[in-house]
Design a protein around this motif. Structure first.
Motif, PDB file in Angstrom:
ATOM      1  N   MET A 207       0.793  -1.154  -0.058  1.00 22.34           N
ATOM      2  CA  MET A 207      -0.074   0.034  -0.073  1.00 22.34           C
ATOM      3  C   MET A 207       0.840   1.270   0.012  1.00 22.34           C
ATOM      4  O   MET A 207       1.920   1.340   0.571  1.00 22.34           O
ATOM      5  CB  MET A 207      -0.826  -0.072   1.106  1.00 22.34           C
ATOM      6  CG  MET A 207      -1.675   0.825   1.328  1.00 22.34           C
ATOM      7  SD  MET A 207      -3.207   0.740  -0.040  1.00 22.34           S
ATOM      8  CE  MET A 207      -4.227   2.026  -0.042  1.00 22.34           C
ATOM      9  N   ILE A 208       0.458   2.215  -0.629  1.00 25.21           N
ATOM     10  CA  ILE A 208       1.384   3.482  -0.642  1.00 25.21           C
ATOM     11  C   ILE A 208       0.897   4.139   0.662  1.00 25.21           C
ATOM     12  O   ILE A 208       0.132   4.336   1.340  1.00 25.21           O
ATOM     13  CB  ILE A 208       0.660   4.101  -2.124  1.00 25.21           C
ATOM     14  CG1 ILE A 208       0.946   3.583  -3.213  1.00 25.21           C
ATOM     15  CG2 ILE A 208       1.477   5.684  -1.916  1.00 25.21           C
ATOM     16  CD1 ILE A 208       0.194   4.422  -4.485  1.00 25.21           C
TER      17      ILE A 208
ATOM     18  N   GLN B 199       0.484   7.093   3.246  1.00 27.73           N
ATOM     19  CA  GLN B 199      -0.694   7.918   3.419  1.00 27.73           C
ATOM     20  C   GLN B 199      -0.241   9.530   3.030  1.00 27.73           C
ATOM     21  O   GLN B 199      -0.953  10.445   2.589  1.00 27.73           O
ATOM     22  CB  GLN B 199      -1.319   7.996   4.790  1.00 27.73           C
ATOM     23  CG  GLN B 199      -2.459   8.598   4.940  1.00 27.73           C
ATOM     24  CD  GLN B 199      -3.813   7.693   4.152  1.00 27.73           C
ATOM     25  OE1 GLN B 199      -3.685   6.746   3.624  1.00 27.73           O
ATOM     26  NE2 GLN B 199      -5.112   8.096   4.205  1.00 27.73           N
TER      27      GLN B 199
ATOM     28  N   ILE C 222       0.206  10.036  -0.684  1.00 28.63           N
ATOM     29  CA  ILE C 222      -0.961  10.165  -1.467  1.00 28.63           C
ATOM     30  C   ILE C 222      -1.609  11.775  -0.913  1.00 28.63           C
ATOM     31  O   ILE C 222      -2.001  12.514  -1.823  1.00 28.63           O
ATOM     32  CB  ILE C 222      -2.029   9.177  -0.740  1.00 28.63           C
ATOM     33  CG1 ILE C 222      -1.737   7.678  -1.382  1.00 28.63           C
ATOM     34  CG2 ILE C 222      -3.549   9.633  -1.147  1.00 28.63           C
ATOM     35  CD1 ILE C 222      -2.457   6.687  -0.688  1.00 28.63           C
TER      36      ILE C 222
ATOM     37  N   SER D  32      -2.170  14.557  -3.752  1.00 32.57           N
ATOM     38  CA  SER D  32      -3.626  15.139  -3.635  1.00 32.57           C
ATOM     39  C   SER D  32      -3.470  16.787  -3.525  1.00 32.57           C
ATOM     40  O   SER D  32      -3.990  17.300  -4.493  1.00 32.57           O
ATOM     41  CB  SER D  32      -4.498  14.617  -2.681  1.00 32.57           C
ATOM     42  OG  SER D  32      -5.713  15.250  -2.390  1.00 32.57           O
TER      43      SER D  32
ATOM     44  N   ILE E 136      -8.657  11.920  -5.610  1.00 30.33           N
ATOM     45  CA  ILE E 136      -7.683  11.238  -4.839  1.00 30.33           C
ATOM     46  C   ILE E 136      -7.570  11.001  -3.370  1.00 30.33           C
ATOM     47  O   ILE E 136      -7.687  10.408  -2.655  1.00 30.33           O
ATOM     48  CB  ILE E 136      -6.289  11.594  -5.235  1.00 30.33           C
ATOM     49  CG1 ILE E 136      -5.984  11.171  -6.803  1.00 30.33           C
ATOM     50  CG2 ILE E 136      -5.078  10.911  -4.458  1.00 30.33           C
ATOM     51  CD1 ILE E 136      -4.755  11.735  -7.392  1.00 30.33           C
ATOM     52  N   SER E 137      -8.020  12.565  -2.784  1.00 30.52           N
ATOM     53  CA  SER E 137      -8.278  12.754  -1.471  1.00 30.52           C
ATOM     54  C   SER E 137      -9.447  11.974  -1.106  1.00 30.52           C
ATOM     55  O   SER E 137      -9.291  11.566  -0.044  1.00 30.52           O
ATOM     56  CB  SER E 137      -8.276  14.265  -1.332  1.00 30.52           C
ATOM     57  OG  SER E 137      -8.715  14.479  -0.058  1.00 30.52           O
ATOM     58  N   ASP E 138     -10.318  12.153  -2.038  1.00 34.15           N
ATOM     59  CA  ASP E 138     -11.916  11.502  -1.274  1.00 34.15           C
ATOM     60  C   ASP E 138     -11.742  10.026  -1.538  1.00 34.15           C
ATOM     61  O   ASP E 138     -12.179   9.242  -0.379  1.00 34.15           O
ATOM     62  CB  ASP E 138     -12.802  11.736  -2.054  1.00 34.15           C
ATOM     63  CG  ASP E 138     -14.126  11.430  -1.553  1.00 34.15           C
ATOM     64  OD1 ASP E 138     -14.474  11.675  -0.445  1.00 34.15           O
ATOM     65  OD2 ASP E 138     -15.152  11.009  -2.336  1.00 34.15           O
ATOM     66  N   TYR E 139     -11.063   9.509  -2.236  1.00 32.63           N
ATOM     67  CA  TYR E 139     -10.938   8.123  -2.433  1.00 32.63           C
ATOM     68  C   TYR E 139      -9.889   7.358  -1.435  1.00 32.63           C
ATOM     69  O   TYR E 139     -10.357   6.359  -0.765  1.00 32.63           O
ATOM     70  CB  TYR E 139     -10.384   7.668  -3.876  1.00 32.63           C
ATOM     71  CG  TYR E 139     -10.609   6.004  -4.134  1.00 32.63           C
ATOM     72  CD1 TYR E 139     -11.829   5.519  -4.275  1.00 32.63           C
ATOM     73  CD2 TYR E 139      -9.414   5.363  -4.090  1.00 32.63           C
ATOM     74  CE1 TYR E 139     -11.567   3.707  -4.493  1.00 32.63           C
ATOM     75  CE2 TYR E 139      -9.340   4.143  -4.170  1.00 32.63           C
ATOM     76  CZ  TYR E 139     -10.383   3.095  -4.619  1.00 32.63           C
ATOM     77  OH  TYR E 139     -10.483   2.072  -4.650  1.00 32.63           O
ATOM     78  N   PHE E 140      -8.778   7.764  -1.351  1.00 27.35           N
ATOM     79  CA  PHE E 140      -8.010   7.150  -0.603  1.00 27.35           C
ATOM     80  C   PHE E 140      -7.691   7.580   0.913  1.00 27.35           C
ATOM     81  O   PHE E 140      -7.530   6.778   1.911  1.00 27.35           O
ATOM     82  CB  PHE E 140      -6.387   7.628  -1.032  1.00 27.35           C
ATOM     83  CG  PHE E 140      -5.955   6.707  -2.246  1.00 27.35           C
ATOM     84  CD1 PHE E 140      -5.765   5.343  -2.171  1.00 27.35           C
ATOM     85  CD2 PHE E 140      -5.891   7.417  -3.495  1.00 27.35           C
ATOM     86  CE1 PHE E 140      -5.673   4.611  -3.386  1.00 27.35           C
ATOM     87  CE2 PHE E 140      -5.662   6.556  -4.545  1.00 27.35           C
ATOM     88  CZ  PHE E 140      -5.415   5.364  -4.500  1.00 27.35           C
ATOM     89  N   ILE E 141      -8.085   8.921   1.386  1.00 24.74           N
ATOM     90  CA  ILE E 141      -7.953   9.476   2.365  1.00 24.74           C
ATOM     91  C   ILE E 141      -9.223   9.258   3.450  1.00 24.74           C
ATOM     92  O   ILE E 141      -9.358   8.544   4.905  1.00 24.74           O
ATOM     93  CB  ILE E 141      -7.629  10.615   2.687  1.00 24.74           C
ATOM     94  CG1 ILE E 141      -6.147  10.973   2.020  1.00 24.74           C
ATOM     95  CG2 ILE E 141      -7.616  11.515   3.997  1.00 24.74           C
ATOM     96  CD1 ILE E 141      -5.641  12.147   1.792  1.00 24.74           C
TER      97      ILE E 141
END
Length: 76
Positions: free
Chosen positions: A1-2, A4, A7, A11, A70-75
């Motif tokens: 996993m990348i 945080q 990401i 973002s 990206i912010s909404d999906y990963f964080i």
């Protein structure tokens, strides 16, 4: 996993660069329509200058949307 933090950095980078391009493209269109400069200096090939300046604003809007996605999906 990348990581945080990476990401979050990517973002924010996409959001800031996208917002800058959107604002600068919009100001370029406004200044060009107001007559401060001629759109022909941005023309390239068969594309008119206003199309090129408008493309900068559209590309900025898309880049901001990618950053928020990206912010909404990963964080979250």
């Amino acid at each position: 996993m990348i990581n945080q933090n990476i990401i979050l950095f990517l973002s924010k980078l996409c959001i800031y660069v996208g917002n800058f391009l959107t604002v600068s493209g919009t100001l370029g269109i406004i200044f060009g329509l107001a007559g401060f400069y001629d759109f022909d200096i941005f023309s390239y090939g068969l594309s008119s200058g206003i199309r090129i300046v408008g493309s900068v604003a559209i590309a900025g809007c898309l880049l901001s949307a990618i950053g928020y996605g990206i912010s909404d999906y990963f964080i979250n």
